[in-house]
Motif scaffolding. Structure first.
Motif, PDB file in Angstrom:
ATOM      1  N   PHE A 109     -47.040   0.201  18.398  1.00 28.36           N
ATOM      2  CA  PHE A 109     -46.602  -0.158  17.168  1.00 28.36           C
ATOM      3  C   PHE A 109     -45.798  -1.547  17.119  1.00 28.36           C
ATOM      4  CE2 PHE A 109     -44.662   3.875  18.337  1.00 28.36           C
ATOM      5  CZ  PHE A 109     -43.378   3.341  18.539  1.00 28.36           C
ATOM      6  N   ASP A 110     -45.285  -1.666  18.282  1.00 31.48           N
ATOM      7  CA  ASP A 110     -44.745  -2.989  18.679  1.00 31.48           C
ATOM      8  C   ASP A 110     -45.297  -4.167  18.663  1.00 31.48           C
ATOM      9  OD1 ASP A 110     -41.994  -1.666  18.747  1.00 31.48           O
ATOM     10  OD2 ASP A 110     -42.217  -0.969  20.942  1.00 31.48           O
ATOM     11  N   ALA A 111     -46.566  -4.315  18.352  1.00 33.95           N
ATOM     12  CA  ALA A 111     -47.485  -5.193  18.820  1.00 33.95           C
ATOM     13  C   ALA A 111     -46.995  -6.484  18.088  1.00 33.95           C
ATOM     14  CB  ALA A 111     -49.089  -4.902  18.468  1.00 33.95           C
ATOM     15  N   PHE A 112     -46.436  -6.575  16.950  1.00 34.61           N
ATOM     16  CA  PHE A 112     -45.876  -7.777  16.399  1.00 34.61           C
ATOM     17  C   PHE A 112     -44.618  -8.200  16.764  1.00 34.61           C
ATOM     18  CE2 PHE A 112     -48.321  -6.543  12.265  1.00 34.61           C
ATOM     19  CZ  PHE A 112     -49.581  -7.078  12.793  1.00 34.61           C
ATOM     20  N   ARG A 113     -44.211  -7.724  17.667  1.00 39.58           N
ATOM     21  CA  ARG A 113     -42.749  -8.124  18.533  1.00 39.58           C
ATOM     22  C   ARG A 113     -43.118  -8.858  19.560  1.00 39.58           C
ATOM     23  NH1 ARG A 113     -38.960  -2.958  19.208  1.00 39.58           N
ATOM     24  NH2 ARG A 113     -37.259  -4.501  19.445  1.00 39.58           N
ATOM     25  N   SER A 114     -41.835  -9.498  20.070  1.00 41.62           N
ATOM     26  CA  SER A 114     -42.100 -10.382  21.107  1.00 41.62           C
ATOM     27  C   SER A 114     -41.240  -9.499  22.388  1.00 41.62           C
ATOM     28  CB  SER A 114     -41.258 -11.734  20.809  1.00 41.62           C
ATOM     29  OG  SER A 114     -41.677 -12.303  19.843  1.00 41.62           O
ATOM     30  N   SER A 142     -38.885  -3.143  10.909  1.00 41.55           N
ATOM     31  CA  SER A 142     -39.470  -3.946  10.049  1.00 41.55           C
ATOM     32  C   SER A 142     -40.816  -4.739  10.400  1.00 41.55           C
ATOM     33  CB  SER A 142     -38.624  -5.387   9.598  1.00 41.55           C
ATOM     34  OG  SER A 142     -38.189  -6.084  10.942  1.00 41.55           O
ATOM     35  N   TYR A 143     -40.939  -4.627  12.042  1.00 48.54           N
ATOM     36  CA  TYR A 143     -42.179  -5.283  12.533  1.00 48.54           C
ATOM     37  C   TYR A 143     -43.240  -4.109  12.942  1.00 48.54           C
ATOM     38  CZ  TYR A 143     -40.083  -9.764  12.799  1.00 48.54           C
ATOM     39  OH  TYR A 143     -39.558 -10.882  12.009  1.00 48.54           O
ATOM     40  N   ALA A 144     -42.856  -2.967  12.744  1.00 48.33           N
ATOM     41  CA  ALA A 144     -43.765  -1.796  13.156  1.00 48.33           C
ATOM     42  C   ALA A 144     -44.963  -2.100  12.503  1.00 48.33           C
ATOM     43  CB  ALA A 144     -43.074  -0.555  12.882  1.00 48.33           C
ATOM     44  N   CYS A 145     -46.027  -1.480  13.240  1.00 47.80           N
ATOM     45  CA  CYS A 145     -47.458  -1.549  12.637  1.00 47.80           C
ATOM     46  C   CYS A 145     -48.361  -0.549  12.953  1.00 47.80           C
ATOM     47  CB  CYS A 145     -48.133  -2.820  13.117  1.00 47.80           C
ATOM     48  SG  CYS A 145     -48.398  -3.184  15.080  1.00 47.80           S
ATOM     49  N   ARG A 146     -49.258  -0.418  12.486  1.00 45.70           N
ATOM     50  CA  ARG A 146     -50.339   0.710  12.669  1.00 45.70           C
ATOM     51  C   ARG A 146     -51.644  -0.005  12.694  1.00 45.70           C
ATOM     52  NH1 ARG A 146     -48.397   2.993   7.850  1.00 45.70           N
ATOM     53  NH2 ARG A 146     -49.339   2.114   6.028  1.00 45.70           N
ATOM     54  N   PRO A 147     -52.591   0.640  13.570  1.00 44.81           N
ATOM     55  CA  PRO A 147     -54.021   0.173  13.409  1.00 44.81           C
ATOM     56  C   PRO A 147     -54.730   0.544  12.149  1.00 44.81           C
ATOM     57  CG  PRO A 147     -53.892   2.271  14.751  1.00 44.81           C
ATOM     58  CD  PRO A 147     -52.350   2.026  14.401  1.00 44.81           C
ATOM     59  N   SER A 148     -55.325  -0.477  11.621  1.00 46.87           N
ATOM     60  CA  SER A 148     -56.018  -0.474  10.425  1.00 46.87           C
ATOM     61  C   SER A 148     -57.624  -0.004  10.709  1.00 46.87           C
ATOM     62  CB  SER A 148     -56.229  -1.791   9.536  1.00 46.87           C
ATOM     63  OG  SER A 148     -56.684  -2.805  10.263  1.00 46.87           O
ATOM     64  N   ARG A 149     -57.941  -0.170  12.061  1.00 44.31           N
ATOM     65  CA  ARG A 149     -59.406  -0.045  12.370  1.00 44.31           C
ATOM     66  C   ARG A 149     -59.454   1.036  13.602  1.00 44.31           C
ATOM     67  NH1 ARG A 149     -62.622  -5.737  11.787  1.00 44.31           N
ATOM     68  NH2 ARG A 149     -61.485  -6.249   9.582  1.00 44.31           N
ATOM     69  N   GLY A 150     -58.297   1.754  13.768  1.00 43.58           N
ATOM     70  CA  GLY A 150     -58.225   2.728  14.541  1.00 43.58           C
ATOM     71  C   GLY A 150     -57.879   2.426  16.009  1.00 43.58           C
ATOM     72  N   ASN A 151     -57.591   1.027  16.266  1.00 44.89           N
ATOM     73  CA  ASN A 151     -57.415   0.546  17.779  1.00 44.89           C
ATOM     74  C   ASN A 151     -56.229  -0.616  17.604  1.00 44.89           C
ATOM     75  OD1 ASN A 151     -57.537  -0.180  20.431  1.00 44.89           O
ATOM     76  ND2 ASN A 151     -59.802  -1.018  19.904  1.00 44.89           N
ATOM     77  N   LEU A 152     -55.123  -0.096  17.980  1.00 43.76           N
ATOM     78  CA  LEU A 152     -54.013  -0.936  18.215  1.00 43.76           C
ATOM     79  C   LEU A 152     -54.197  -1.930  19.317  1.00 43.76           C
ATOM     80  CD1 LEU A 152     -50.616   0.686  17.505  1.00 43.76           C
ATOM     81  CD2 LEU A 152     -51.577  -1.427  16.604  1.00 43.76           C
ATOM     82  N   ALA A 153     -55.163  -1.734  20.305  1.00 40.11           N
ATOM     83  CA  ALA A 153     -55.518  -2.927  21.387  1.00 40.11           C
ATOM     84  C   ALA A 153     -56.121  -4.071  20.718  1.00 40.11           C
ATOM     85  CB  ALA A 153     -56.531  -2.236  22.125  1.00 40.11           C
ATOM     86  N   ARG A 154     -56.443  -4.182  19.394  1.00 37.65           N
ATOM     87  CA  ARG A 154     -56.967  -5.351  18.700  1.00 37.65           C
ATOM     88  C   ARG A 154     -55.785  -5.606  17.464  1.00 37.65           C
ATOM     89  NH1 ARG A 154     -61.969  -6.415  19.600  1.00 37.65           N
ATOM     90  NH2 ARG A 154     -62.129  -7.471  17.547  1.00 37.65           N
ATOM     91  N   PRO A 155     -54.665  -6.154  18.012  1.00 35.37           N
ATOM     92  CA  PRO A 155     -53.459  -6.584  16.879  1.00 35.37           C
ATOM     93  C   PRO A 155     -53.778  -7.194  15.481  1.00 35.37           C
ATOM     94  CG  PRO A 155     -52.748  -7.041  19.212  1.00 35.37           C
ATOM     95  CD  PRO A 155     -54.346  -6.900  19.127  1.00 35.37           C
ATOM     96  N   LEU A 156     -54.793  -7.824  15.553  1.00 35.22           N
ATOM     97  CA  LEU A 156     -55.310  -8.686  14.364  1.00 35.22           C
ATOM     98  C   LEU A 156     -55.744  -7.618  13.377  1.00 35.22           C
ATOM     99  CD1 LEU A 156     -56.981 -11.943  15.868  1.00 35.22           C
ATOM    100  CD2 LEU A 156     -54.811 -11.689  14.859  1.00 35.22           C
ATOM    101  N   HIS A 157     -55.987  -6.470  13.742  1.00 35.21           N
ATOM    102  CA  HIS A 157     -56.241  -5.494  12.642  1.00 35.21           C
ATOM    103  C   HIS A 157     -55.165  -4.814  12.281  1.00 35.21           C
ATOM    104  CE1 HIS A 157     -60.810  -5.607  14.328  1.00 35.21           C
ATOM    105  NE2 HIS A 157     -60.291  -6.806  13.726  1.00 35.21           N
ATOM    106  N   ALA A 158     -53.733  -4.753  12.873  1.00 32.92           N
ATOM    107  CA  ALA A 158     -52.880  -3.900  12.586  1.00 32.92           C
ATOM    108  C   ALA A 158     -52.210  -4.183  11.246  1.00 32.92           C
ATOM    109  CB  ALA A 158     -52.011  -4.182  13.556  1.00 32.92           C
ATOM    110  N   GLU A 159     -51.620  -3.364  10.644  1.00 41.04           N
ATOM    111  CA  GLU A 159     -50.612  -3.356   9.212  1.00 41.04           C
ATOM    112  C   GLU A 159     -49.455  -3.011   9.670  1.00 41.04           C
ATOM    113  OE1 GLU A 159     -53.156  -0.725   6.761  1.00 41.04           O
ATOM    114  OE2 GLU A 159     -54.948  -1.997   6.523  1.00 41.04           O
ATOM    115  N   LEU A 160     -48.732  -3.566   8.724  1.00 39.05           N
ATOM    116  CA  LEU A 160     -47.251  -3.356   8.907  1.00 39.05           C
ATOM    117  C   LEU A 160     -47.042  -2.012   8.121  1.00 39.05           C
ATOM    118  CD1 LEU A 160     -45.468  -6.888   8.076  1.00 39.05           C
ATOM    119  CD2 LEU A 160     -45.328  -5.545  10.052  1.00 39.05           C
TER     120      LEU A 160
END
Length: 272
Positions: A109-114, A142-160
């Motif tokens: 869930f830290d995928a959007f962080r640096s 504020s940058y925490a995210c969750r998977p929108s397609r069940g896989n956080l290994a694909r961050p482009l699908h993640a949602e804030l």
């Protein structure tokens, strides 16, 4: 010794391991907290805590010496990692080992962080930081995210997950607010340790850093003086690897870049 095993110790005392545990909370407090945790069936399974205190203050809380120190998904929470690692050097036997399981931030869930930089650790060390800063708490939520397609290994699908305005309103919180103070992938963790060694602040040898396995990776440090070598060259190679590892978790972007390269090569071929 195991640091903050809570309800899921790596080396359970009930299985016969000769181990002591450290936690910022005592046994009764942990079991009371566990009563309201839907993931814990039996709070009584939480084992007795031997040492109560912060892992940052390790050298002041435990005597040692220990053969091993184990930590699973705790190190990233520490507000002052350098002080913890210096404490490890003090309480481990010569040649003793620190083994840790760490989250691979681009797959969590830290995928959007640096990735954390050594300057972040240095600032915490210089300030003798004992708790996460308001900035770290804000970034974590504020940058925490969750998977929108069940896989956080694909961050482009993640949602804030959280509203940034709400996190700003909560900037000045009270008490200790537990968050991920550090974020790393295998290469960036290796870089942090190298830079800490080069600055004379970390006196452990990093022996093992595994590739990420789904959401985590494993490291082993030994309590022997490090052989640093050519710092500039090693830093540069590690920085390149950090870029590669983070980018590997953005597969759609990679395909776009590859496609653009193919198009560019095709244009050059036709012009020629």
């Amino acid at each position: 010794m195991e640091v903050a095993p809570y309800y899921n110790p790596l080396f359970p005392k009930r299985d016969g391991y000769n181990i002591e545990t450290l936690d910022v909370h005592d046994t009764d407090s942990l079991r009371k907290t566990a009563e309201g945790d839907p993931y814990i069936d039996d709070p009584g399974q939480i084992e007795n805590v031997n040492h109560v205190g912060s892992a940052v203050d390790l050298v002041d809380v435990v005597d040692g010496p220990f053969d091993y120190i184990a930590s699973s998904h705790n190190f990233e929470h520490l507000p002052n990692p350098i002080r913890f690692l210096q404490g490890v050097t003090s309480v481990l036997k010569p040649g003793g080992q620190l083994v840790m399981t760490l989250p691979d931030f681009p797959r969590t869930f830290d995928a959007f962080r640096s990735p954390t930089l050594i300057s972040d650790w240095l600032e915490a060390f210089e300030q003798s930081r004992e708790r996460p800063t308001d900035k770290q708490v804000f970034e974590f939520h504020s940058y925490a995210c969750r998977p929108s397609r069940g896989n956080l290994a694909r961050p482009l699908h993640a949602e804030l997950m959280n509203d940034i305005t709400e996190q700003w309103r909560n900037w000045h919180g009270t008490g200790y607010r537990d968050v991920h103070c550090s974020t790393f992938c295998p290469a960036s963790f290796e870089l942090l340790i190298l830079e800490g060694q080069a600055l004379g602040l970390i006196n452990l040898t990093l022996e093992t850093v595994t590739p990420a396995n789904e959401i985590e990776f494993y490291v082993r440090l030994r309590n022997i003086p490090p052989q640093i070598g050519d710092v500039a060259s090693r830093r540069q190679k590690s920085m390149h690897r950090v870029q590669q590892e983070v980018r590997q978790n953005w597969p759609i972007e990679d395909r776009i870049v590859d496609r653009l390269r193919q198009m560019k090569a095709g244009i050059k071929k036709r012009v020629a």
